[in-house]
Enzyme design. Structure first.
Site, short mmCIF file in Angstrom:
data_model
loop_
_atom_site.label_atom_id
_atom_site.label_comp_id
_atom_site.label_asym_id
_atom_site.label_seq_id
_atom_site.Cartn_x
_atom_site.Cartn_y
_atom_site.Cartn_z
N LYS A 196 39.25 32.82 48.83
CA LYS A 196 39.37 32.78 47.36
C LYS A 196 38.29 33.67 46.76
CE LYS A 196 39.03 29.69 43.39
NZ LYS A 196 39.11 28.31 42.89
N LYS A 249 43.84 33.96 47.66
CA LYS A 249 43.90 33.87 46.20
C LYS A 249 42.91 34.84 45.57
CE LYS A 249 42.87 30.64 42.56
NZ LYS A 249 42.12 29.48 42.19
C1 PBG Z 1 39.35 25.57 40.59
C2 PBG Z 1 40.54 26.42 40.49
C3 PBG Z 1 40.70 27.58 39.72
C4 PBG Z 1 42.00 28.02 39.94
C5 PBG Z 1 42.61 27.13 40.81
N1 PBG Z 1 41.68 26.17 41.16
C6 PBG Z 1 39.77 28.21 38.76
C7 PBG Z 1 38.55 28.85 39.25
O1 PBG Z 1 38.27 28.94 40.43
O2 PBG Z 1 37.81 29.26 38.37
C8 PBG Z 1 42.61 29.23 39.31
C9 PBG Z 1 44.09 29.28 39.27
C10 PBG Z 1 44.65 30.31 38.38
O3 PBG Z 1 43.97 31.19 37.83
O4 PBG Z 1 45.88 30.26 38.20
N2 PBG Z 1 39.65 24.22 40.31
#
Ligand code: PBG
Length: 327
Positions: A196, A249
């Site tokens: 991520k 991601k």
């Molecule tokens: C954290 C989380 C995020 C997303 C999914 N889980 C936000 C982040 O890491 O700031 C982002 C998902 C998206 O942008 O669609 N709980």
């Protein structure tokens, strides 16, 4: 060697039926996971400005939405909880009466055949907006692990089929797996947000979840998007710690990482077609600049072609309906 004019690749593109026979990548609604934002209340549907077509839902409305998605063939939903109260430690995250936990219970009661995933993270629940406990201006990795495990356990108790930690703390997969196993939830699967990136593409989500960090950013725990080899190390560690499936991601700017992962690992790979990717398509479509339907199906196809087995996407419902109509 055969070549033009004997060889003509256009021959198998002449009609839809021939193109259908030779298509190498197929999309199906059962590969889609629809994200749902849930908060406590009744009959609540609060549209999210930065995500046209997506709303914050109360548990009853989440059930109604899930019933439609299930009827259209969507395989799963992933839930994000929006608490009414935030604090330093994010204690609402493991509240068994919380919106997410309540929505999971209702979904498993009313739409039992739909798989229910939950996002395990503290950022929506902490007053500072970071994904863990903050100590001395930084996120304390090891102090955060028990809280994540406790949160995942509360999701499992509510009936979640899959828990998905998105925090990027080191060691969280093992900590959560251990907690689930010793508490009698050995059957609950773990999908790790493994590779991520610290990405600008999460902007609209942070508006939806009111989870933007109040100071600093997430670069000390989320990955540097420039690092392809490190992404493989992140995945390998999560596999070793017991992840059942791993996620890359965002998706579109990271298709090479999805492909690398596909070639290296045999476990299922998910990709998250994130909020910023969705918002850009919606904005251009609303301006009449692109053909939304074709762009979305082309994008989702590219993610599967890169090697993803399933896709978390805000387009899930629309794409499922379009596929039903023949693409
Ligand atoms: C954290 C989380 C995020 C997303 C999914 N889980 C936000 C982040 O890491 O700031 C982002 C998902 C998206 O942008 O669609 N709980």
């Amino acid at each position: 060697m055969a070549g033009f004019p004997e060889l003509r690749l256009r021959r198998l593109r002449r009609m839809p039926a021939l193109r259908g026979l030779v298509r190498e990548t197929r999309l199906s609604a059962e590969q889609f996971v629809a994200p749902l934002f849930v908060r406590l209340g009744r009959g609540l549907r609060e549209p999210i400005g930065s995500l046209p077509g997506v709303s914050r839902l109360s548990p009853d409305e989440a059930v109604a939405e899930a019933q439609r998605l299930h009827a259209d063939g969507v395989g799963a939903v992933i839930l994000f909880g929006i608490p009414d109260r935030k604090d330093e430690d994010g204690t609402e995250a493991w509240n068994e009466a919380g919106a997410l936990q309540e929505a999971v219970r209702r979904l498993k009661r009313d739409v039992p055949d739909l798989a229910v995933m939950t996002d395990v993270c503290l950022d929506e629940y902490t007053s500072h907006g970071h994904c863990g406990i903050v100590k001395g201006g930084d996120v304390d990795n090891d102090a955060t692990l028990p809280l994540l495990a406790r949160t995942a356990l509360s999701h499992a108790k509510a009936g979640a089929d899959v828990v998905a930690p998105s925090d990027m703390m080191d060691g969280r997969v093992a900590a959560i797996r251990r907690e689930l196993d010793r508490s009698g939830f050995g059957h609950v699967a773990l999908l790790a947000y493994a590779a991520k990136a610290a990405s600008a593409y999460y902007g609209p989500f942070r508006e939806a979840a009111d989870s933007a960090p109040k100071f600093g950013d997430r670069r000390s725990y989320q990955m540097d998007g420039a690092n392809r080899r490190e992404a493989m190390r992140e995945i390998a560690l999560d596999v070793e710690e017991g992840a059942d499936a791993v996620m890359v991601k965002p998706a579109l700017a990271y298709l090479d990482i999805i492909r690398d992962a596909r070639e290296r690992f045999d476990l299922p790979i998910a990709a998250y077609n994130v909020s910023g990717e969705y918002a850009m398509v919606k904005a251009a479509a609303q301006n009449g600049w692109i053909d939304e339907r074709r762009i979305v199906l082309e994008t989702l196809t590219s993610i599967v072609r890169a090697g993803a087995d399933f896709i978390l996407t805000y387009h899930a419902g629309d794409a499922a309906r379009w596929l039903k109509e023949g693409g």
